[in-house]
Structures are given as structure tokens and as C-alpha cells.
Design a protein around this motif. Structure first.
Motif, mmCIF file in Angstrom:
data_model
loop_
_atom_site.group_PDB
_atom_site.id
_atom_site.type_symbol
_atom_site.label_atom_id
_atom_site.label_comp_id
_atom_site.label_asym_id
_atom_site.label_seq_id
_atom_site.Cartn_x
_atom_site.Cartn_y
_atom_site.Cartn_z
ATOM 1 N N HIS A 161 0.845 -1.193 0.000
ATOM 2 C CA HIS A 161 0.000 0.000 0.000
ATOM 3 C C HIS A 161 0.879 1.242 0.000
ATOM 4 O O HIS A 161 1.809 1.353 0.791
ATOM 5 N N SER B 36 -3.315 4.743 -0.341
ATOM 6 C CA SER B 36 -4.230 3.948 0.471
ATOM 7 C C SER B 36 -4.513 4.746 1.729
ATOM 8 O O SER B 36 -3.840 4.609 2.748
ATOM 9 N N ASP C 187 -4.118 3.935 5.540
ATOM 10 C CA ASP C 187 -3.598 2.575 5.618
ATOM 11 C C ASP C 187 -2.169 2.448 5.098
ATOM 12 O O ASP C 187 -1.451 1.569 5.517
ATOM 13 N N GLY C 188 -1.768 3.286 4.168
ATOM 14 C CA GLY C 188 -0.438 3.164 3.607
ATOM 15 C C GLY C 188 0.357 4.430 3.836
ATOM 16 O O GLY C 188 -0.197 5.526 3.836
ATOM 17 N N ASP D 69 -3.005 -0.627 -3.791
ATOM 18 C CA ASP D 69 -3.705 0.250 -2.863
ATOM 19 C C ASP D 69 -5.142 -0.228 -2.642
ATOM 20 O O ASP D 69 -5.728 -0.896 -3.491
ATOM 21 N N HIS D 70 -5.697 0.178 -1.523
ATOM 22 C CA HIS D 70 -7.055 -0.220 -1.147
ATOM 23 C C HIS D 70 -8.103 0.460 -2.017
ATOM 24 O O HIS D 70 -8.343 1.659 -1.890
#
Length: 180
Positions: free
Chosen positions: A9, A13, A16-17, A40-41
Motif C-alpha cells: 500500500h 491507500s 492505511d499506507g 492500494d485499497h
């Protein structure tokens, strides 16, 4: 034997990243790796910059996305029942896979958005060509079912994905010091 990170990520993201695309590629090169993925999400915003920068550094860019898979359909949006989705990592093998992934991610936003951009099995069944699938992190269907003691459900889901993706479906293993 070489090693390639396939579930990564970036700063795209959200929440989250944290890794920056340029720093990721530079670090992969520094470590002697020849390729790296970005997954990535639910989004593919980093792909253009990642692709260009990786090629400029002699690193093979692997384009992907960790999609949110609706438990029912992408059109179902009932609070509680449809609030949670499974994660699934999809990686492009070729141009067909890239077009299929872009199509599904777009549909996740335009048709399946319910707190997150979700796709469903209907989209996967119609647009899996050219893609490799990984069972994902603890939020993936197989890991989540196993954590809940549902071995048969996890096995059935893995078999369903294997029948769809064939040899291009892999069970992901992560070691992050988390008991599960």
C-alpha cells in the motif's frame, strides 16, 4: 530465487499506507529486487506515477489493487449486512488484465460504493481474464473465515476462486507478528 513484494500500500491507500511511490521503488532497487507491486485499497491513483518511476529505475512495475469484495452484490447496501466486505488482491498480468481491473475498480465506485468502492463476484466472473488473485490479508474471505472457525466456508471460497482464476489464484501468507 528472487523476492517480489506483491501486496503493498502506498500513500494513496488513505489511512492505511504510508510509503511514497518513489521511496518504495528506490528501496526495492537498493535491495536488489527487480520488481515490485502497488496494491492500494480500492483505488489505482498511484499507478501512473508508479509505472513511470519504476521503469525509469529499471524496476518492473506490477500493477494491482486490493479490492473490496461485497459479501452479496455490489448493489446491496443494507446497514450491517453489507457494511463489511472482504479484501482481495488483484494483479495485472497483461493489458487485458489492466483493462479488466480498471473496469472493476471504476464499477466499484460508480455502482458498488457503500462506505468503500466494492466489486462483487459478478464483476469478477466477467472480468477476471489477465489477472492474478491473492487471498489477501486477515480481511480476506479465506483468512476471515478461518479466524472465525469456518474451515469449510474458507475452503469453499478458495475453491470457488481457484475455479475462476485457475493457477493464478494464490493463498497469501503474511508474517507481521499478529497471532491470527
Amino acid at each position: 530465487m528472487s523476492f517480489v513484494h506483491l501486496h503493498v500500500h502506498s500513500e494513496y491507500s488513505l489511512l492505511d499506507g504510508a510509503c511514497r511511490v518513489t521511496e518504495l521503488v528506490d528501496r526495492a532497487k537498493e535491495m536488489g529486487q527487480t520488481a515490485v507491486a502497488i496494491t492500494d485499497h480500492g483505488v489505482m491513483f498511484a499507478i501512473a506515477d508508479f509505472y513511470k518511476y519504476a521503469l525509469s529505475k529499471g524496476i518492473k512495475p506490477i500493477i494491482g489493487c486490493e479490492v473490496y469484495l461485497a459479501r452479496r452484490t455490489r448493489f446491496d447496501k443494507s446497514h450491517g449486512e453489507d457494511s463489511a466486505s472482504y479484501h482481495l488482491v488483484l494483479l495485472c498480468k497483461d493489458d487485458v488484465g489492466y483493462r479488466n481491473l480498471i473496469y472493476m475498480v471504476t464499477r466499484g465506485f460508480t455502482e458498488g460504493f457503500y462506505s468503500k468502492p466494492r466489486i462483487d463476484m459478478e464483476l469478477l466472473e466477467g472480468h477476471h481474464e489477465g489477472l492474478v488473485a491473492l487471498s489477501a490479508c486477515l480481511a480476506g474471505a479465506v483468512p476471515r473465515m478461518l479466524a472465525n472457525g469456518d474451515y469449510e466456508g474458507a475452503r469453499a471460497h478458495a475453491e470457488k476462486m481457484r475455479s475462476l482464476f485457475g493457477e493464478d489464484y494464490y493463498l497469501e501468507v503474511q508474517d507481521h507478528g499478529i497471532e491470527e
